[in-house]
Write a protein that holds these residues in place. Structure first.
Motif, short mmCIF file in Angstrom:
data_model
loop_
_atom_site.label_atom_id
_atom_site.label_comp_id
_atom_site.label_asym_id
_atom_site.label_seq_id
_atom_site.Cartn_x
_atom_site.Cartn_y
_atom_site.Cartn_z
N ALA A 79 0.83 -1.20 0.00
CA ALA A 79 0.00 0.00 0.00
C ALA A 79 0.87 1.26 0.00
O ALA A 79 0.50 2.28 -0.59
CB ALA A 79 -0.93 0.00 1.21
N ASP A 256 -6.33 3.59 -8.39
CA ASP A 256 -6.34 3.69 -6.92
C ASP A 256 -5.47 2.59 -6.32
O ASP A 256 -5.89 1.86 -5.41
CB ASP A 256 -7.77 3.62 -6.39
N SER A 258 -2.88 2.31 -4.36
CA SER A 258 -2.42 2.24 -2.97
C SER A 258 -3.34 1.39 -2.11
O SER A 258 -2.88 0.64 -1.25
CB SER A 258 -2.31 3.64 -2.37
N SER A 259 -4.64 1.47 -2.33
CA SER A 259 -5.57 0.67 -1.53
C SER A 259 -5.99 -0.61 -2.24
O SER A 259 -6.15 -1.65 -1.61
CB SER A 259 -6.82 1.50 -1.19
N LYS A 263 -5.76 -4.62 -0.94
CA LYS A 263 -6.97 -5.43 -0.84
C LYS A 263 -6.86 -6.68 -1.73
O LYS A 263 -7.29 -7.77 -1.33
CB LYS A 263 -8.18 -4.60 -1.26
N TRP A 425 -3.99 2.09 4.16
CA TRP A 425 -4.26 0.70 4.58
C TRP A 425 -3.06 0.21 5.38
O TRP A 425 -1.96 0.07 4.86
CB TRP A 425 -4.47 -0.20 3.36
#
Length: 508
Positions: A79, A256, A258-259, A263, A425
């Motif tokens: 992240a 997006d 980084s997140s 996940k 995160w």
């Protein structure tokens, strides 16, 4: 610049890929790399003679749990540093100016060597499914036992695995959807057809959870104890539960990032663990003749399991689907090997790096793909003259990739503990204890997978993984010490750039 491009520029890289992938593709990259629907059958025969159903269930469940912890720890780092081929970059940033270049160099070579071995290992497992189907249909065909024929089938399958990775990102997205469809079609067969066919003849609870079998002693005396046999059987689960960094390798193509990358890592590992454990239980309770499976002579003993359960025609059908599914898994692993090759070439780790870092007009690293393809074909040649080459390839791939994970994890909690800044995160206060558990588990795997898997130990039964790991160690170390074109400490400074160096139009 978008938020993702700005973050990437701050880490020292210019946006080169098309950034159009989302959470589904990021999740699917790791989920398909693990792919337990094909992973359980690939080493099913191995699991039966290294502990039987009891050890297979215990080892799989244990490895899945520890792997989930490793994925959480790696997700926190991913992240913060969402770059393609991210593992070696993590080591650079966490190692600082003093240790960063060396740790980055070692991580790059171990991670790259691991993924390059994963590709032929997975595809050879896929070939064994196809060979087993042919052996059922044509039991007297002598060509099926020839090493060159196995190599030929693996090479052809490798071509199908390469194609979605060299055409375009759109084809890659469609491939992910097709691969997931095939996966869940087989998943439904395991859950519905298997219990129906086994109805009235299920294994008892004692026949599954108390059935231990030590089959690694092929000599006249018992040289390997039952606990040793149990420990060696860890490869059954370890061969499936790794490759968490597949999500990270798509970081520069993901929105997006980084997140989403974080996940994708932990969600894919968790879903694999939760779905695979009950699937394995179903498979074990549907065993019809355990002794017949252990003594079967097919290229993959899973064929005997299927013949007993669903008949010859049903077995051929499922084995054919498994060949397709496992080839899709090879393509997912190839994607990671290709992206790692591109990434480390971008920072000059490999010889002739300027060629392997090039992208075509569709923003695809085709030269990197050709290198991985060529090396995979060469590695697969080992099956021509060796009956233990497959297990050596799988063990080498598992050891090398896991060791490459250990380097940035260890750096995160030692030399990089004060400089690491978690992203949105993060694990918070649970980070350190989970990191310790993850590190100890990886070190455990490193030792266990180097152990002999059959006794008495001879040239035919030797676990060649230590030799392969020794070669990786020598190449990476010598390449660091001596400047003969591989790079090393004389000029390799790690992936460190300023924004001005990336693009003259971007001012710091």
């Amino acid at each position: 610049m978008s938020k993702d491009e700005a973050h990437l520029a701050g880490l020292g890289y210019r946006q080169e890929f098309f950034r159009k992938l989302g959470l589904f593709e990021n999740w699917a990259a790791t989920f398909l790399s693990m792919n337990f629907i094909s992973g359980i059958p690939v080493l099913f025969g191995f699991a039966m003679y290294t502990g039987g159903p009891q050890a297979a269930f215990s080892n799989w469940t244990m490895v899945g749990g520890f792997s989930f912890i490793v994925s959480l720890v790696m997700s926190e780092i991913a992240a913060a540093f969402p770059t393609a081929g991210g593992i070696y970059f993590w080591s650079y940033r966490l190692g600082g100016e003093r240790w960063g270049p060396f740790l980055s160099w070692m991580t790059a070579w171990w991670n790259w060597a691991g993924w390059v071995c994963v590709v032929p290992g997975v595809q050879q497992g896929s070939t064994n499914f196809l060979l087993s189907a042919l052996e059922i249909r044509y039991p007297d065909a002598a060509v099926l036992s020839q090493g060159w024929f196995s190599w030929l089938l693996t090479s052809v399958g490798m071509i199908f695995a390469v194609l979605p990775n060299v055409i375009s990102q759109r084809i890659l997205q469609l491939y992910f959807r097709f691969a997931i469809f095939i996966f869940f079609a087989l998943f439904a067969l395991y859950w519905i057809w298997f219990p129906i066919k086994a109805s009235g003849n299920f294994q008892s609870r004692e026949g599954v959870f108390n059935n231990f079998y030590n089959g690694i002693n092929s000599g006249d005396e018992k040289q390997a104890s039952d606990p040793y046999c149990w420990v060696v059987g860890v490869l059954f689960g370890a061969w499936v539960f790794y490759g968490y960094d597949a999500s990270a390798h798509l970081a520069e193509e993901t929105k997006d990032a980084s997140s989403v990358v974080a996940k994708g890592m932990w969600m894919s590992t968790l879903s694999t663990w939760f779905l695979s454990v009950p699937t394995l239980i179903i498979v074990l309770f549907c065993i019809q003749d355990f002794d017949g499976i252990v003594s079967a002579s097919y290229s993959n003993n899973w064929a005997e399991y299927l013949v007993q359960l669903v008949g010859e025609n049903g077995a051929i059908g499922i084995l054919s689907l498994l060949w397709v599914d496992s080839t899709c898994a090879t393509a997912a692993c190839f994607l990671s090997a290709q992206r790692v090759t591109f990434a480390i070439s971008r920072d000059g780790v490999l010889p002739f790096s300027r060629y392997f870092r090039r992208l075509n007009r569709n923003k695809v690293p085709v030269n990197a793909a050709l290198l991985v393809f060529g090396l995979s074909i060469c590695i697969t040649c080992a099956v021509i003259g060796s009956t233990v080459a497959f297990s050596a390839i799988t063990a080498t791939a598992t050891i090398a990739t896991n060791f490459s994970y250990l380097i940035p994890i260890a750096a995160r909690y030692t030399v990089g503990r004060k400089t690491f800044h978690p992203a949105a995160w993060s694990l918070g206060r649970y980070s350190l204890p989970l990191g310790i558990i993850a590190g100890l588990y990886i070190m455990f795997l490193f030792v266990v997978l180097l152990l002999p898997q059959l006794y008495p130990v001879s040239m035919e039964t030797l676990n060649y993984a230590p030799i392969c790991i020794g070669i990786v160690t020598v190449v990476s170390t010598v390449g660091w010490i001596f400047p003969f074109g591989l790079g090393g400490r004389y000029w390799f400074t790690g992936p460190k750039r300023t924004i001005d160096e990336i693009d003259g139009s971007l001012k710091k």
